[in-house]
Write an enzyme that holds these catalytic residues in place. Structure first.
Site, mmCIF file in Angstrom:
data_model
loop_
_atom_site.group_PDB
_atom_site.id
_atom_site.type_symbol
_atom_site.label_atom_id
_atom_site.label_comp_id
_atom_site.label_asym_id
_atom_site.label_seq_id
_atom_site.Cartn_x
_atom_site.Cartn_y
_atom_site.Cartn_z
ATOM 1 N N GLY A 11 43.996 37.575 21.735
ATOM 2 C CA GLY A 11 45.101 37.271 21.391
ATOM 3 C C GLY A 11 45.858 38.442 20.477
ATOM 4 O O GLY A 11 46.752 37.850 19.721
ATOM 5 N N ASN A 13 48.501 39.978 21.414
ATOM 6 C CA ASN A 13 49.803 39.546 21.766
ATOM 7 C C ASN A 13 50.437 38.333 21.252
ATOM 8 O O ASN A 13 51.558 38.386 20.741
ATOM 9 C CB ASN A 13 49.891 39.674 23.376
ATOM 10 C CG ASN A 13 50.142 41.161 24.030
ATOM 11 O OD1 ASN A 13 51.116 41.624 23.722
ATOM 12 N ND2 ASN A 13 48.982 41.497 24.555
ATOM 13 N N ARG A 64 42.482 22.983 40.564
ATOM 14 C CA ARG A 64 43.437 23.766 39.845
ATOM 15 C C ARG A 64 44.485 22.581 39.699
ATOM 16 O O ARG A 64 45.237 23.023 38.390
ATOM 17 C CB ARG A 64 44.078 24.672 40.932
ATOM 18 C CG ARG A 64 43.307 26.108 41.127
ATOM 19 C CD ARG A 64 44.249 26.979 41.254
ATOM 20 N NE ARG A 64 43.683 28.116 42.349
ATOM 21 C CZ ARG A 64 44.637 29.125 42.374
ATOM 22 N NH1 ARG A 64 45.665 29.162 41.791
ATOM 23 N NH2 ARG A 64 44.051 29.961 43.150
ATOM 24 N N MET A 89 44.266 34.381 31.690
ATOM 25 C CA MET A 89 43.608 35.115 32.851
ATOM 26 C C MET A 89 43.542 34.269 34.080
ATOM 27 O O MET A 89 42.350 34.352 34.630
ATOM 28 C CB MET A 89 42.374 36.075 32.658
ATOM 29 C CG MET A 89 42.811 37.077 31.475
ATOM 30 S SD MET A 89 43.971 38.409 31.768
ATOM 31 C CE MET A 89 43.056 39.182 32.749
ATOM 32 N N LEU A 92 48.760 30.669 38.285
ATOM 33 C CA LEU A 92 49.068 29.108 38.157
ATOM 34 C C LEU A 92 49.761 29.114 39.509
ATOM 35 O O LEU A 92 50.172 29.862 40.253
ATOM 36 C CB LEU A 92 50.101 29.260 37.098
ATOM 37 C CG LEU A 92 49.583 29.372 35.679
ATOM 38 C CD1 LEU A 92 50.510 29.521 34.772
ATOM 39 C CD2 LEU A 92 48.745 27.909 35.235
ATOM 40 N N ASN A 106 55.076 36.532 31.643
ATOM 41 C CA ASN A 106 53.723 37.150 31.660
ATOM 42 C C ASN A 106 54.006 38.663 31.033
ATOM 43 O O ASN A 106 54.893 39.218 31.383
ATOM 44 C CB ASN A 106 53.151 37.126 32.825
ATOM 45 C CG ASN A 106 51.613 37.840 32.674
ATOM 46 O OD1 ASN A 106 50.861 37.301 31.928
ATOM 47 N ND2 ASN A 106 51.450 38.288 33.866
ATOM 48 N N HIS A 108 51.683 42.143 31.325
ATOM 49 C CA HIS A 108 50.579 42.832 32.117
ATOM 50 C C HIS A 108 50.506 44.056 31.673
ATOM 51 O O HIS A 108 51.674 45.100 31.649
ATOM 52 C CB HIS A 108 50.942 42.442 33.592
ATOM 53 C CG HIS A 108 50.007 43.172 34.401
ATOM 54 N ND1 HIS A 108 48.443 42.370 34.323
ATOM 55 C CD2 HIS A 108 49.639 44.220 35.087
ATOM 56 C CE1 HIS A 108 47.685 43.151 35.284
ATOM 57 N NE2 HIS A 108 48.476 44.242 35.515
ATOM 58 N N ASP A 144 50.114 37.935 39.007
ATOM 59 C CA ASP A 144 50.856 38.872 38.187
ATOM 60 C C ASP A 144 52.133 39.240 39.210
ATOM 61 O O ASP A 144 52.531 40.355 38.939
ATOM 62 C CB ASP A 144 49.758 40.369 37.883
ATOM 63 C CG ASP A 144 48.980 39.967 37.107
ATOM 64 O OD1 ASP A 144 49.225 39.062 35.796
ATOM 65 O OD2 ASP A 144 47.813 40.264 37.008
#
Ligand code: GAR
Length: 204
Positions: A11, A13, A64, A89, A92, A106, A108, A144
């Protein structure tokens, strides 16, 4: 604009976002809830210390869609209009992404599309790359993947290991992510020549 931040781990970020908000630098963005798919991670403690509501939504032991339905329910309960993946991680699906058109971003630790997935700094070193970096992007239902908003290059120095490289990359992420999130909240980002408006980002 109310923001939901999704996390899975340390965490740092998230901390950069919380610190920016405390300085008034996310305005008009406001972090309304932090959701982790893992219990006991430092990111949850960071949110709690900042007085931001937290929720654990465990991805294990169900499909999911059920996982994403619970994420969506928590986000809706907090009137979230845009979502930030900050070290989250899990990939979606369109079921989730379609609810926030252009409203999910996001960060990355590579120059996407190179080195998606976990361990991007180690992947870059293993490939002998001379330059890697940070990518902030809109999120689609691929690993990503999604339109790129901003990238910053980070040279790989001789003798770098993954930890040292990651530290330099994260130093950049921590400055870049809050400024992009502020721009998103302010409706200043564009995608393929089109300004991203609040209506684009709002959950239906
Ligand atoms: C960050 O460096 C982020 O870019 C990366 O995980 C780290 C989380 O650190 N995300 C990904 O690799 C997504 N594929 P943090 O929990 O300290 O913010």
């Amino acid at each position: 604009m109310k923001l939901g931040v999704l996390v899975s781990g340390n965490g740092t970020n998230l901390q950069a976002l919380l610190d920016a908000e405390a300085r008034g630098e996310l305005e008009p963005g406001k972090i309304a809830v932090v959701i982790s798919n893992k219990s006991g991670v430092p990111a949850l403690g960071r949110a709690e210390t900042a007085g931001v509501p937290t929720q654990i939504v465990d991805h294990r032991g169900r499909d999911r869609i059920a996982f994403e339905d619970e994420l969506l329910a928590v986000l809706a309960a907090h009137q979230v209009e845009a979502v930030v993946l900050a070290g989250f991680m899990r990939v979606l699906t369109a079921h989730f992404c379609d609810r926030f058109p252009l409203g999910i971003i996001n960060t990355h630790p590579s120059l996407l599309p190179a080195f998606p997935g976990a361990g991007a700094p180690a992947q870059a070193i293993a490939h002998g790359a001379k330059v890697t970096g940070v990518t902030i992007h809109f999120v689609d239902a691929t690993l990503d993947g999604g339109p790129i908003i901003a990238q910053v290059a980070v040279p790989i120095e001789p003798g770098d290991d993954a930890a040292r490289l990651q530290e330099r990359i994260q130093g950049i992420e921590h400055r870049l992510l809050p400024s992009i999130v502020r721009s998103l909240a302010a409706g200043e980002l564009s995608c393929e020549g089109r300004l991203v408006t609040r209506a684009d980002a709002r959950a239906e």
